[in-house]
Design a protein around this motif. Structure first.
Motif, PDB file in Angstrom:
ATOM      1  N   HIS A 139       2.007  -5.851   0.161  1.00 41.38           N
ATOM      2  CA  HIS A 139       0.914  -5.800   1.138  1.00 41.38           C
ATOM      3  C   HIS A 139       0.481  -4.351   1.292  1.00 41.38           C
ATOM      4  O   HIS A 139       1.268  -3.439   1.067  1.00 41.38           O
ATOM      5  N   LYS A 140      -0.743  -4.143   1.705  1.00 40.81           N
ATOM      6  CA  LYS A 140      -1.252  -2.766   1.846  1.00 40.81           C
ATOM      7  C   LYS A 140      -0.420  -1.934   2.812  1.00 40.81           C
ATOM      8  O   LYS A 140      -0.327  -0.724   2.671  1.00 40.81           O
ATOM      9  N   ASN A 141       0.226  -2.555   3.803  1.00 41.79           N
ATOM     10  CA  ASN A 141       1.050  -1.806   4.764  1.00 41.79           C
ATOM     11  C   ASN A 141       2.330  -1.255   4.135  1.00 41.79           C
ATOM     12  O   ASN A 141       2.977  -0.398   4.722  1.00 41.79           O
ATOM     13  N   ALA A 142       2.722  -1.750   2.966  1.00 40.19           N
ATOM     14  CA  ALA A 142       3.928  -1.258   2.302  1.00 40.19           C
ATOM     15  C   ALA A 142       3.658  -0.012   1.468  1.00 40.19           C
ATOM     16  O   ALA A 142       4.583   0.653   1.024  1.00 40.19           O
ATOM     17  N   VAL A 143       2.379   0.320   1.267  1.00 39.71           N
ATOM     18  CA  VAL A 143       2.009   1.438   0.389  1.00 39.71           C
ATOM     19  C   VAL A 143       2.155   2.762   1.140  1.00 39.71           C
ATOM     20  O   VAL A 143       1.644   2.931   2.241  1.00 39.71           O
ATOM     21  N   LYS A 144       2.891   3.685   0.536  1.00 40.26           N
ATOM     22  CA  LYS A 144       3.122   5.021   1.103  1.00 40.26           C
ATOM     23  C   LYS A 144       2.720   6.070   0.061  1.00 40.26           C
ATOM     24  O   LYS A 144       2.846   5.854  -1.129  1.00 40.26           O
ATOM     25  N   GLY A 145       2.260   7.203   0.536  1.00 39.50           N
ATOM     26  CA  GLY A 145       1.989   8.327  -0.365  1.00 39.50           C
ATOM     27  C   GLY A 145       0.674   8.249  -1.118  1.00 39.50           C
ATOM     28  O   GLY A 145       0.352   9.147  -1.887  1.00 39.50           O
ATOM     29  N   ILE A 146      -0.102   7.194  -0.902  1.00 41.10           N
ATOM     30  CA  ILE A 146      -1.409   7.040  -1.547  1.00 41.10           C
ATOM     31  C   ILE A 146      -2.197   6.018  -0.726  1.00 41.10           C
ATOM     32  O   ILE A 146      -1.618   5.037  -0.244  1.00 41.10           O
ATOM     33  N   PRO A 147      -3.488   6.212  -0.553  1.00 40.95           N
ATOM     34  CA  PRO A 147      -4.269   5.204   0.164  1.00 40.95           C
ATOM     35  C   PRO A 147      -4.288   3.887  -0.623  1.00 40.95           C
ATOM     36  O   PRO A 147      -4.398   3.889  -1.852  1.00 40.95           O
ATOM     37  N   PHE A 148      -4.171   2.772   0.084  1.00 42.45           N
ATOM     38  CA  PHE A 148      -4.138   1.468  -0.583  1.00 42.45           C
ATOM     39  C   PHE A 148      -5.375   1.279  -1.459  1.00 42.45           C
ATOM     40  O   PHE A 148      -5.284   0.766  -2.583  1.00 42.45           O
TER      41      PHE A 148
END
Length: 181
Positions: A139-148
């Motif tokens: 899910h987009k909320n799991a993405v860190k260190g870069i914009p989804f």
């Protein structure tokens, strides 16, 4: 715990001393965080309010070198002692609750490697093809260190995953360079 009991302008009675020791033991009961206590009883001879001539000062020190102090005046030493210890007990409870609420959350570092196989920016999710095969939902909320919205098909990522209702899902997804700081 080190306890000092003293009096000024009045002789300490055994009854007051016993009550102070019992109340200090009650403050300590169930906890081992009071390292020092001091109680001073003072008879105010030239007090503006002739009603309140008894003063009790209670001071406790806890391991963080935090000091809790209460000074109460009343008509009798028994009432002043009770009021001062009640006030210290309230502040000590607040201090203990605040210390107990401190939770340190450490997110696990992503360990698995893969490649983004499908990303649906308008829907807010995608899939990762794991090294060794198999797809993992993210899910987009799991993405860190870069914009989804900057995620692209074929992009290399590292991630953590856990079992979900419909299979594995990634809890943290980030580009490999995000760890190289």
């Amino acid at each position: 715990m080190n306890l000092e009991v003293e009096s000024r302008n009045i002789d300490m009675t055994p009854r007051w001393k016993t009550e102070i020791e019992e109340r200090m033991a009650t403050l300590q009961r169930g906890h081992d965080d009071i390292i020092h206590g001091r109680v001073t009883l003072t008879k105010n001879r030239h007090h503006k309010k002739l009603d309140n001539v008894a003063e009790a000062l209670v001071l406790v020190t806890v391991p963080t070198r935090h000091t809790i102090t209460s000074r109460k005046e009343d008509k009798t030493f028994e009432e002043a002692i009770r009021a001062a210890f009640d006030a210290v007990a309230i502040e000590l409870r607040k201090y203990r609750e605040k210390r107990a609420d401190k939770v340190v959350r450490i997110e696990p570092l992503p360990q698995l490697r893969g490649v983004v196989s499908k990303v649906f920016p308008h829907l807010g999710y995608g899939f990762i093809l794991k090294d060794g095969g198999g797809e993992v939902y993210f899910h987009k909320n799991a993405v860190k260190g870069i914009p989804f919205n900057d995620m692209e098909d074929g992009q290399e990522v590292i991630f953590e995953s856990e079992p979900g209702e419909k299979g594995l899902h990634a809890t943290i997804v980030q580009p490999p360079h995000a760890l190289e700081v």
